[in-house]
Design a protein around this motif. Structure first.
Motif, PDB file in Angstrom:
ATOM      1  N   GLU A 120       0.831  -1.211   0.000  1.00 39.60           N
ATOM      2  CA  GLU A 120       0.000   0.000   0.000  1.00 39.60           C
ATOM      3  C   GLU A 120       0.864   1.258   0.000  1.00 39.60           C
ATOM      4  O   GLU A 120       0.624   2.200  -0.779  1.00 39.60           O
ATOM      5  CB  GLU A 120      -0.919  -0.001   1.213  1.00 39.60           C
ATOM      6  CG  GLU A 120      -1.805   1.236   1.290  1.00 39.60           C
ATOM      7  CD  GLU A 120      -2.653   1.255   2.549  1.00 39.60           C
ATOM      8  OE1 GLU A 120      -3.509   2.157   2.676  1.00 39.60           O
ATOM      9  OE2 GLU A 120      -2.442   0.393   3.423  1.00 39.60           O
ATOM     10  N   SER A 153       2.623   1.676  -3.342  1.00 38.08           N
ATOM     11  CA  SER A 153       1.670   2.055  -4.390  1.00 38.08           C
ATOM     12  C   SER A 153       1.300   3.527  -4.283  1.00 38.08           C
ATOM     13  O   SER A 153       1.217   4.236  -5.299  1.00 38.08           O
ATOM     14  CB  SER A 153       0.417   1.189  -4.298  1.00 38.08           C
ATOM     15  OG  SER A 153       0.730  -0.181  -4.432  1.00 38.08           O
ATOM     16  N   ARG A 154       1.053   3.985  -3.054  1.00 35.85           N
ATOM     17  CA  ARG A 154       0.716   5.401  -2.885  1.00 35.85           C
ATOM     18  C   ARG A 154       1.869   6.310  -3.307  1.00 35.85           C
ATOM     19  O   ARG A 154       1.667   7.359  -3.942  1.00 35.85           O
ATOM     20  CB  ARG A 154       0.342   5.679  -1.427  1.00 35.85           C
ATOM     21  CG  ARG A 154      -0.967   5.041  -0.994  1.00 35.85           C
ATOM     22  CD  ARG A 154      -1.296   5.386   0.447  1.00 35.85           C
ATOM     23  NE  ARG A 154      -2.534   4.760   0.898  1.00 35.85           N
ATOM     24  CZ  ARG A 154      -3.757   5.253   0.672  1.00 35.85           C
ATOM     25  NH1 ARG A 154      -3.867   6.413   0.016  1.00 35.85           N
ATOM     26  NH2 ARG A 154      -4.825   4.634   1.091  1.00 35.85           N
ATOM     27  N   GLU A 155       3.088   5.897  -2.946  1.00 33.04           N
ATOM     28  CA  GLU A 155       4.242   6.708  -3.324  1.00 33.04           C
ATOM     29  C   GLU A 155       4.405   6.750  -4.840  1.00 33.04           C
ATOM     30  O   GLU A 155       4.696   7.802  -5.426  1.00 33.04           O
ATOM     31  CB  GLU A 155       5.498   6.133  -2.675  1.00 33.04           C
ATOM     32  CG  GLU A 155       6.761   6.920  -3.002  1.00 33.04           C
ATOM     33  CD  GLU A 155       7.991   6.306  -2.360  1.00 33.04           C
ATOM     34  OE1 GLU A 155       9.100   6.788  -2.630  1.00 33.04           O
ATOM     35  OE2 GLU A 155       7.832   5.331  -1.594  1.00 33.04           O
ATOM     36  N   SER A 204       1.747   8.998  -6.337  1.00 33.81           N
ATOM     37  CA  SER A 204       2.085  10.406  -6.143  1.00 33.81           C
ATOM     38  C   SER A 204       3.159  10.846  -7.133  1.00 33.81           C
ATOM     39  O   SER A 204       3.087  11.946  -7.700  1.00 33.81           O
ATOM     40  CB  SER A 204       2.561  10.628  -4.702  1.00 33.81           C
ATOM     41  OG  SER A 204       2.967  11.965  -4.512  1.00 33.81           O
TER      42      SER A 204
END
Length: 411
Positions: free
Chosen positions: A229, A232-234, A237
């Motif tokens: 998670e 994936s968020r990084e 972004s």
């Protein structure tokens, strides 16, 4: 609060004024060109009225820009009438043909080949008829005819040279545009590859770990899912930041682009090493030299080289540990990544997007790059990036930063 805006003048006002001046000059040209010949004093020097008729061509400047063929035909008709309407005949009345030759050179340089051939034929026939009709004596005929022919040929040669120069300039401009587009596409491809490849590799490893221990070790599986998670968020972004930068155009940049943060640099190597360690590979990160602020392009390229080397190491080498060394020299930055795994297959120059991307980044910065397997096993990636001379402010910042992470061992 309402603001009163002063409307700008219509754009078509200048175009209308220019059209009026163009056609006014075209109408006045025949009268102004023939007037010196009609009113010339037979006892006055003939060169003055002839030059006056030639200078009247300035009235056709606007028509030359819009319709050069029409301007050339008008000049030919008026110039051919000059010897006929003049109060006396003489070679000086062929001086206005110099302006015709200049116009012919402009047509040859700017118009199509067909239009240029038509213009040359019309000019040649008009000048021949004028020379034959208003020249007395074989001597004058030969001399004036030869001069007129040489002037015509010179105008054509100069026009052809101008045409070739325009064509070369157009091709050169198109080539530069194509090279700029290709370079931008390669830059975008490198940036997207470096951003996504590392994260996808970490996600794949963590997903494999989670799938194997989800039934026997739920805590380990939960940790793997959390790592997936976060990664994936990084990555998301970073992709959004890249897309915003691509959409940005000069001063019209969207203000909402700022929250996505700056481009990564060497200051984030510790976090990159920690992410790689979560994937099961320990990273020994070592700094040498006096750390200082780097130009954005060098900082980003050095980070991307380390990131891509770690990605390849995680995906291909099977090593459990690697060594990353970053050295700040007086005039160059050295980056070296060495692992003790089985190396990578297909490491020849130009094979694979990762090695190619790193090589291109270093080449754009006029540095040196090498990548290949070691004799005793493992793989080594090294890059030398030239650094600009540090300013006084940069030296102060480097002194404050010192060697905070010198000899740090991040696992």
């Amino acid at each position: 609060m309402d603001a009163t805006l002063t409307p700008s003048p219509p754009q078509h006002t200048y175009a209308t004024l220019r059209s009026v001046l163009t056609w006014t000059g075209s109408v006045l040209y025949p009268f102004m060109a023939l007037l010196p010949a009609v009113s010339a004093d037979p006892w006055a020097p003939g060169i003055l009225p002839a030059c006056g008729s030639a200078l009247a061509t300035v009235l056709l400047v606007g028509l030359v820009r819009r319709r050069p063929m029409a301007a050339l035909v008008t000049m030919l008709l008026v110039t051919a009438l000059l010897p006929a309407v003049a109060k006396y005949h003489g070679p000086v009345w062929f001086v206005p043909f110099a302006a015709v030759d200049l116009m012919l050179g402009y047509v040859v340089a700017t118009r199509t080949l067909r239009a240029s051939v038509v213009a040359v034929c019309l000019t040649f026939l008009t000048q021949c008829l004028t020379v034959l009709g208003f020249t007395h004596g074989p001597d004058n005929l030969i001399v004036i005819g030869t001069i007129a022919l040489l002037a015509l040929v010179t105008a054509c040669v100069v026009g052809l040279l101008g045409r070739e120069r325009r064509r070369y300039a157009t091709e050169l401009r198109s080539h530069e545009v194509a090279e700029a587009i290709t370079a931008e596409r390669l830059r975008i491809a490198r940036e997207l590859h470096d951003q996504v490849a590392h994260s996808i590799g970490i996600i794949a490893i963590q997903a494999g770990v989670g799938s194997r221990v989800i039934e026997t070790q739920p805590l380990e599986a939960r940790a793997a899912l959390r790592a997936i998670e976060a990664t994936s968020r990084e990555t998301l972004s970073g992709l959004r930041r890249t897309l915003v930068a691509l959409r940005r155009s000069g001063s019209s940049a969207e203000p909402e682009a700022a929250p996505y943060g700056p481009a990564p640099g060497l200051g984030e190597l510790e976090r990159l090493a920690a992410t790689t360690a979560d994937a099961g590979v320990a990273v020994d990160l070592r700094w040498s030299g006096q750390r200082r602020q780097l130009p954005p392009d060098i900082d980003l390229s050095a980070y991307r080289i380390v990131q891509e080397a770690l990605t390849n190491m995680v995906r291909h080498s099977g090593a459990g540990r690697c060594h990353v060394s970053v050295g700040f020299g007086e005039d160059e930055l050295s980056v070296e990544i060495v692992d003790e795994g089985r190396g990578m297959r297909g490491t020849e120059p130009g094979v694979g997007f990762g090695i190619t991307g790193m090589r291109e980044r270093v080449a754009l910065l006029h540095g040196e790059f090498s990548a290949g397997p070691l004799p005793g096993g493992g793989f080594r990636v090294a890059a030398l990036l030239p650094l600009p001379e540090p300013t006084a402010a940069a030296a102060d910042d480097a002194a404050v930063a010192g060697a905070d992470a010198a000899g740090a061992d991040v696992r």
